[in-house]
Scaffold this active site. Structure first.
Site, short mmCIF file in Angstrom:
data_model
loop_
_atom_site.label_atom_id
_atom_site.label_comp_id
_atom_site.label_asym_id
_atom_site.label_seq_id
_atom_site.Cartn_x
_atom_site.Cartn_y
_atom_site.Cartn_z
N GLU A 152 0.82 -1.22 0.00
CA GLU A 152 0.00 0.00 0.00
C GLU A 152 0.85 1.26 0.00
OE1 GLU A 152 -3.00 -0.24 3.11
OE2 GLU A 152 -3.80 -2.12 2.31
N GLU A 199 -11.12 -1.72 16.48
CA GLU A 199 -11.91 -2.94 16.63
C GLU A 199 -11.50 -3.74 17.86
OE1 GLU A 199 -10.97 -1.83 13.66
OE2 GLU A 199 -12.99 -1.49 12.88
N ASN A 217 -13.68 4.67 13.22
CA ASN A 217 -14.92 4.21 13.85
C ASN A 217 -14.79 4.12 15.37
OD1 ASN A 217 -13.28 1.74 12.68
ND2 ASN A 217 -14.25 1.05 14.58
N ASP A 248 -18.91 1.52 11.02
CA ASP A 248 -17.48 1.54 10.68
C ASP A 248 -17.20 2.54 9.57
OD1 ASP A 248 -14.76 0.89 10.55
OD2 ASP A 248 -15.09 -0.82 9.22
N LYS A 283 -15.83 7.56 3.59
CA LYS A 283 -16.28 6.17 3.56
C LYS A 283 -17.81 6.11 3.54
CE LYS A 283 -14.50 2.07 5.94
NZ LYS A 283 -13.95 1.57 7.21
N TRP A 340 -8.88 3.72 1.99
CA TRP A 340 -7.57 4.38 2.18
C TRP A 340 -6.89 4.72 0.87
CZ3 TRP A 340 -3.64 2.07 -0.32
CH2 TRP A 340 -3.83 0.74 -0.68
N CYS A 380 -12.77 -15.68 12.82
CA CYS A 380 -11.84 -16.13 11.78
C CYS A 380 -11.97 -15.38 10.46
CB CYS A 380 -12.03 -17.63 11.50
SG CYS A 380 -12.29 -18.64 12.97
N CYS A 429 -9.63 -12.55 8.72
CA CYS A 429 -8.38 -12.92 8.04
C CYS A 429 -8.57 -14.03 7.00
CB CYS A 429 -7.34 -13.40 9.05
SG CYS A 429 -6.69 -12.09 10.09
CA CA Z 1 -12.53 1.17 10.67
#
Ligand code: CA
Length: 714
Positions: free
Chosen positions: A88, A202, A278, A323, A350, A411, A626, A629
């Protein structure tokens, strides 16, 4: 020439590094200061900061490569980043040296003419930190200042490196030890202070921006984005004000609001602007008893760059429950609004609205939707507040909301061309389902949203899966900030496409998630050049000039959150190839080798011996712990191992050794013993085996002798 400089030059000559853009010996590497950065347009061949200038327009005055000749672009050089995780980074180029970062916060200095590696710095981030990185173990780049290169590491260190050697000069820990904070953003440097935020809402953190003395690493100021426990007193008047907009005991889960990406700076007002993320958790109902604006979540905040003193804020999403980070690019420009010049700040947020604010006072000038927005019918000009419609806060039950947590824009940096007056936005439409988790309790060791994660399970019916995939859309949009109207728009194969670069050569550059790097005519959106990169090309492109030649550079590599979670929506099979830095110029003749993607074997999975109720319970745990990811339906996007094909999942004991025993901690897969009992792990495995069975059958149907029968060639 001073003795110190002369010595340095001969040392550099020994390293084979005697090739600055500046006259020999006049300047060492990364000698950027306030004067140079403020007057960046006088040196259009350099790219001295993340968004090129303090205004973060990502607009280059260079014209050698232009709409008339872009079709002659070819690869000048490429550099292999030793990683198969997300790329990125926006490269920084100063005086002939390119500084790039890779995943796990590695830094490379490269000869900007040839791509030859000058040095590498590996901060040796403990791999279990990856568990706390919501969105892959990425890094977006460095800052440079007076001979030093600054990087923030995934595990929360800020490191100043000697630009000549890549050796650390000082290191500070900018987040608490053994905490779930992470950092992926590029630092910015203003008036001798390194500015850095953090991520991790989070997991229940309290966001803040810190400013450190660039020479010594001494903390100059810190601005928290959300209030702490009021009984301990407030750091400043802004926190006292913010606390009035919260209910309950929000501080126990940190509050969130991590400022994890965008920053810009106006030298005239000396204001530093940053966006905040968020809340912790996402859902206001469980975060703040469903009440209050919860300042400064999902906001654009301006502070005095010298002192960190609050100046103004504009909250794009009061009481955020979706979020809707407001961390997207903050682009400064002077625009004629209503017949008079205004100093504005722009953000394609967003939440789906394109905001134009007066950057001197935070006053709303305009806010228009740039993608499908279902949660609000507009923004009230008088109050600056969104006008919500229906029940987007899912108070009466689950709600489908657009945009979702992926955002109408994320982003991937946007650019703005003062020449065309257009902002170029990597936009997307990805719906999401939200509902309250009525049994939610804050768990600092786990992902916290306060939403019912089961609602976003991938349907098992292939037709429904296809419909879900088809609802995911991605665009390059050229937006006129004076009207909020879309001047032109290009649709890509799906969402999560690259950041943009605008140039005075009437071009806009953008990479795509499906592995291309494109140039468009800036006024019309006509495609004038496209080349395969063989990897998701998501990062912000940049351009520089050396010895009279203009180069265009971009990072490419699979990874980033979309490739972790949305494997089901991708065409790309097989493993992720290593990330790369790709640099193009007119007449470039290098050829990028097409990687041989190895498709993992799909061994026949063992049968499932579990009840439907156990499988459903396993799926619920999978969704909760899970998915972030390992992806929807356990379908890998090629970054992490495909659990449906995994020999570990095939064996009950081996599976528990990993999930409960934590034997793969060094690879980033930590133990889930704090939330899953052995029987829960068995249930997750049973669910994974059902996905494996379905996947194997689908694959087998495609490759069985019956399926292969077709019309004979010729
Ligand atoms: Ca976020």
């Amino acid at each position: 020439m001073t003795g110190r400089t002369a010595g340095a030059v001969s040392a550099l000559a020994l390293l084979g590094l005697a090739s600055w853009d500046a006259p020999a010996g006049s300047r060492g590497p990364a000698e950027v200061d306030a004067a140079r950065l403020t007057a960046a347009d006088r040196e259009p061949g350099q790219w001295m900061s993340y968004g090129r200038t303090y205004s973060e327009q990502r607009y280059s005055p260079l014209t050698q490569v232009n709409a008339g000749n872009a079709s002659k672009l070819g690869l000048a050089w490429s550099f292999e980043l030793a990683t198969n995780r997300g790329v990125e980074v926006t490269p920084v180029v100063v005086d002939g040296v390119m500084y790039v970062t890779s995943s796990w916060s590695l830094v490379y200095a490269l000869d900007a003419r040839t791509g030859k590696r000058l040095w590498t710095y590996d901060p040796e981030v403990p791999r279990e930190t990856g568990f706390y990185a919501c969105c892959d173990v990425v890094n977006r780049g460095v800052a440079v200042w007076q001979g030093k290169v600054y990087v923030a590491t995934l595990d929360g260190r800020l490191v100043a490196l000697d630009a000549r050697t890549g050796k650390p000069v000082w290191t500070v820990r900018t987040t608490p030890e053994k905490s779930p904070y992470t950092i992926t953003m590029a630092p910015r440097i203003v008036r001798g202070k390194v500015m850095i935020g953090n991520s991790g809402s989070e997991y229940g953190v309290r966001g803040y921006v810190s400013a450190y003395d660039a020479q010594t690493g001494k903390l100059a100021w810190r601005f928290y984005t959300v209030p702490g426990d009021p009984s301990k007193g407030f750091e400043n008047k802004a926190m006292e004000m913010a606390a009035k907009t919260w209910k309950g005991e929000w501080w126990k889960a940190g509050g969130g609001g991590s400022p994890w990406d965008a920053m810009s700076y106006d030298p005239e007002t000396n204001l530093l602007y940053f966006g905040t993320g968020n809340g912790a958790p996402w859902n206001e109902k469980v975060r703040s008893a469903g009440e209050g604006d919860n300042l400064f979540l999902s906001s654009i905040v301006a502070v005095n760059a010298d002192t960190g003193e609050y100046a103004w804020h504009y909250q794009t999403t009061p009481g955020d429950s979706w979020d809707f980070d407001s961390t997207q690019s903050l682009v400064l420009a002077d625009l004629p609004i209503g017949g008079r010049p205004r100093k504005v700040l722009m953000q394609a947020a967003k939440n789906g609205f394109f905001y134009v604010l007066d950057r001197t006072n935070g006053q709303l000038i305009s806010a228009e939707p740039f993608v499908k927005v279902t949660w609000a019918k507009g923004v009230d000009k008088a109050t600056g507040r969104p006008i919500e419609i229906g029940d987007p806060r899912y108070k009466t039950g689950p709600a489908i909301v657009e945009p979702s947590s992926f955002g109408g824009h994320n982003w991937h940096p946007m650019s703005f061309s003062p020449k065309t007056g257009l902002a170029y936005v990597p936009a997307q439409e990805v719906p999401g389902v939200y509902g309250t988790d009525d049994r939610y309790a804050y768990d600092p060791s786990q992902w916290n949203t306060g939403t019912d994660t089961k609602l976003n399970a991938l349907p098992s019916d292939p037709k429904q899966r296809a419909a879900m995939r088809n609802a995911f859309r991605g665009y390059l949009e050229a937006i006129d900030p004076l009207t909020g109207k879309i001047a032109w728009k290009v649709e890509h194969k799906g969402p999560w496409n690259g950041g943009t670069l605008a140039t005075a050569g009437d071009l806009v550059f953008q990479g795509t998630a499906d592995g291309r790097f494109n140039a468009y005519e800036a006024k019309t959106g006509k495609l004038v050049w496209s080349t395969p990169t063989y990897a998701a090309t998501l990062a912000g492109p940049m351009t520089y000039s050396l010895d009279g030649e203009q180069y265009v550079a971009v990072g490419a590599g699979f990874g980033s959150v979309y490739f972790l979670v949305a494997g089901f929506a991708l065409d790309k099979p097989g493993n992720a190839d290593n990330g790369k830095i790709l640099v193009y110029k007119l007449g470039g003749r290098q050829v990028l080798p097409k990687p041989q993607l190895v498709k993992a074997e799909f061994p026949k999975p063992p049968p499932v011996h579990a009840s439907a109720a156990t499988i459903a319970a396993g799926q619920a745990s999978y969704q909760k712990y899970c998915l972030v990811c390992h992806g929807y339906g356990a379908i890998s996007g090629g970054v992490l191992p495909d659990l449906r094909k995994s020999p570990v999942v095939a064996q009950a004991d081996a599976f528990k050794d990993v999930v409960i025993g934590g034997v793969r901690k060094e690879a980033g897969m930590v133990s889930f013993a704090s939330v899953l009992k052995p029987a829960d792990a068995d249930a997750v495995r049973a669910y994974l085996l059902t996905e494996a069975q379905a996947g194997w059958k689908a694959e087998h149907a495609k490759t069985s002798p019956a399926a292969r029968k077709g019309p004979k060639p010729g």
